[in-house]
Design an enzyme around this catalytic site. Structure first.
Site, PDB file in Angstrom:
ATOM      1  N   HIS A 113       2.097 -14.634   5.333  1.00 55.89           N
ATOM      2  CA  HIS A 113       2.993 -13.725   6.061  1.00 55.89           C
ATOM      3  C   HIS A 113       3.144 -14.287   7.475  1.00 55.89           C
ATOM      4  O   HIS A 113       2.141 -14.489   8.161  1.00 55.89           O
ATOM      5  CB  HIS A 113       2.388 -12.322   6.081  1.00 55.89           C
ATOM      6  CG  HIS A 113       3.260 -11.308   6.772  1.00 55.89           C
ATOM      7  ND1 HIS A 113       2.899  -9.989   6.914  1.00 55.89           N
ATOM      8  CD2 HIS A 113       4.474 -11.415   7.367  1.00 55.89           C
ATOM      9  CE1 HIS A 113       3.851  -9.336   7.566  1.00 55.89           C
ATOM     10  NE2 HIS A 113       4.816 -10.190   7.851  1.00 55.89           N
ATOM     11  N   THR A 121       0.843  -1.198   0.000  1.00 56.98           N
ATOM     12  CA  THR A 121       0.000   0.000   0.000  1.00 56.98           C
ATOM     13  C   THR A 121       0.877   1.246   0.000  1.00 56.98           C
ATOM     14  O   THR A 121       1.854   1.327   0.726  1.00 56.98           O
ATOM     15  CB  THR A 121      -0.922   0.000   1.232  1.00 56.98           C
ATOM     16  OG1 THR A 121      -1.706  -1.187   1.197  1.00 56.98           O
ATOM     17  CG2 THR A 121      -1.844   1.191   1.227  1.00 56.98           C
ATOM     18  N   CYS A 170      -4.424  -7.673   5.682  1.00 60.21           N
ATOM     19  CA  CYS A 170      -4.363  -6.273   6.130  1.00 60.21           C
ATOM     20  C   CYS A 170      -4.734  -6.160   7.606  1.00 60.21           C
ATOM     21  O   CYS A 170      -5.816  -6.582   8.015  1.00 60.21           O
ATOM     22  CB  CYS A 170      -5.288  -5.404   5.285  1.00 60.21           C
ATOM     23  SG  CYS A 170      -5.174  -3.657   5.726  1.00 60.21           S
TER      24      CYS A 170
END
Length: 409
Positions: free
Chosen positions: A224, A72, A155
């Site tokens: 992740h 982002t 996110c």
């Protein structure tokens, strides 16, 4: 004589009668018995087939390739061009919010733009609801050329999480399943998913979700190695990623977290993952892709680094425009990137190689003025570097990086 013309049914008056005879009865075409079925079975078959996803025309075979994470703000098109030049194989657009795309927001659609150098390119969508995510996937399928579509389930920011998107989907498995199945149904390209280890720090969820994601239709997942709660306070959990490789099989699993050198990349690949996604490491040094492919440490000079920044500004002016608005937009994105680049410590200054991503650099004097300036963590010095490339900033110009790390004043 054409096949089938030899056996005209008797009731059709094939033998010829007088022209005043009444119209023949309606008959049934002589279908071979093996093809005959009932009305119910006929409609049942069509309904079942209609719900099946057509065979995908493309496959996503990126095993062993270096994948630049969708970042982002900083993962913009000019930055991706820089990374492609240094050896990134796979690129992905910045996270786009599906409701903004459906509303036709120009700024959101701009995030999906692909440069011609991006030969393996995907876009990443964020959303919390199956209907809007599926509609958005259907729209993208008709309007843009991509190699895959990725769902953001990683996110951690509150704005996204509190609405049920990003990481929150890991705890909303019914909605998560509907989103994956719905999007997979309408896309002609592979669907991928990016997840974290879980939401809470000591409650891992990924290993349970991975087999389900394969059943739901995901072609590949990137993990992740951190939870939402953890953010960047601790190292990525690569032993857990290794455990998840088995849980994901036969689906390819990419690993992500703390890669800043070719040694880090080599250790990551030893876990059995299909490939590596690189995020912050690329922001600190985009030439990391070259280092991994050539298995070396690159003691890049400050003048070479300035040339990279100059190329970025040229790409930015080409992408955002060379008018005043385009120059200032390029400057803003350059400054966001410089807030990460300052954390890089030149190879020639390190007592011990390699630099670790979680090690904050001390104050040091570089081998020349420019190398020292590039090490500054003050926004005023980043602005000075931007002025070398884009001219003076406008009056009353102020810059605060979006990530607002504690070190920045």
């Amino acid at each position: 004589m054409a096949e089938g013309a030899l056996e005209a049914p008797a009731e059709n008056g094939g033998g010829g009668g007088d022209s005043g005879a009444s119209a023949p009865e309606r008959g049934v075409a002589p279908i071979k018995p093996q093809y005959l079925t009932t009305k119910e079975e006929f409609h049942k078959f069509l309904e079942a087939k209609g719900q099946e996803k057509p065979c995908q025309e493309t496959e996503l075979d990126i095993s062993g390739k270096l994948y630049l994470a969708p970042l982002t703000t900083c993962g913009n098109l000019p930055f991706r061009r820089i990374c492609k030049r240094f050896g990134a194989d796979v690129t992905c657009g910045e996270m786009a919010v599906c409701t903004n795309l459906l509303q036709g927001q120009t700024s959101e659609w701009a995030l999906l733009k692909r440069h011609q150098c991006e030969d393996i390119f995907g876009v990443q969508l964020e959303g919390a609801f199956p209907d809007t995510m599926t509609k958005c996937a259907e729209l993208l399928n008709r309007t843009i050329e991509v190699d895959f579509v990725d769902i953001n389930v990683g996110c951690p920011i509150d704005l996204v999480y509190k609405k049920g998107g990003g990481c929150a989907l890991m705890n909303r498995s019914a909605k998560f399943q509907q989103i994956v199945r719905g999007m997979n149904q309408v896309l002609d390209v592979p669907l991928t998913v990016k997840i974290r280890t879980g939401v809470q720090e000591r409650v891992n969820l990924a290993h349970r979700l991975l087999p389900e994601l394969w059943d739901w239709g995901a072609a590949l997942v990137t993990l992740h190695g951190r939870s939402r709660e953890q953010r960047y306070t601790k190292l990525a959990d690569w032993p857990y990623i290794k455990q998840c490789v088995k849980a994901a099989s036969p689906m390819p699993l990419f690993g992500n977290g703390d890669i800043l050198s070719y040694e880090d990349a080599n250790r990551a690949m030893q876990t059995g993952i299909a490939g590596i996604m690189i995020g912050r490491g690329a922001l600190l040094k985009p030439w990391l892709f070259t280092e991994i492919k050539e298995q070396r440490h690159w003691d890049i000079s400050s003048s070479e680094r300035l040339d990279i920044l100059r190329d970025f500004t040229n790409y930015g002016l080409e992408h955002w425009g060379s008018d005043t608005q385009g120059v200032e937009k390029t400057r803003r994105f350059l400054l966001e990137w410089l807030s990460f680049l300052c954390r890089y410590v030149p190879v020639g200054l390190l007592e011990q190689l390699p630099q670790r991503i979680n090690e904050r650099p001390p104050y040091y004097l570089g081998r020349d003025y420019l190398e020292t300036l590039m090490a500054s963590q003050k926004a005023a010095d980043w602005i000075r570097i931007s002025e070398m490339l884009l001219g003076p900033v406008p009056p009353n110009f102020v810059f605060l990086p979006k990530h607002k790390a504690n070190a920045y004043k």
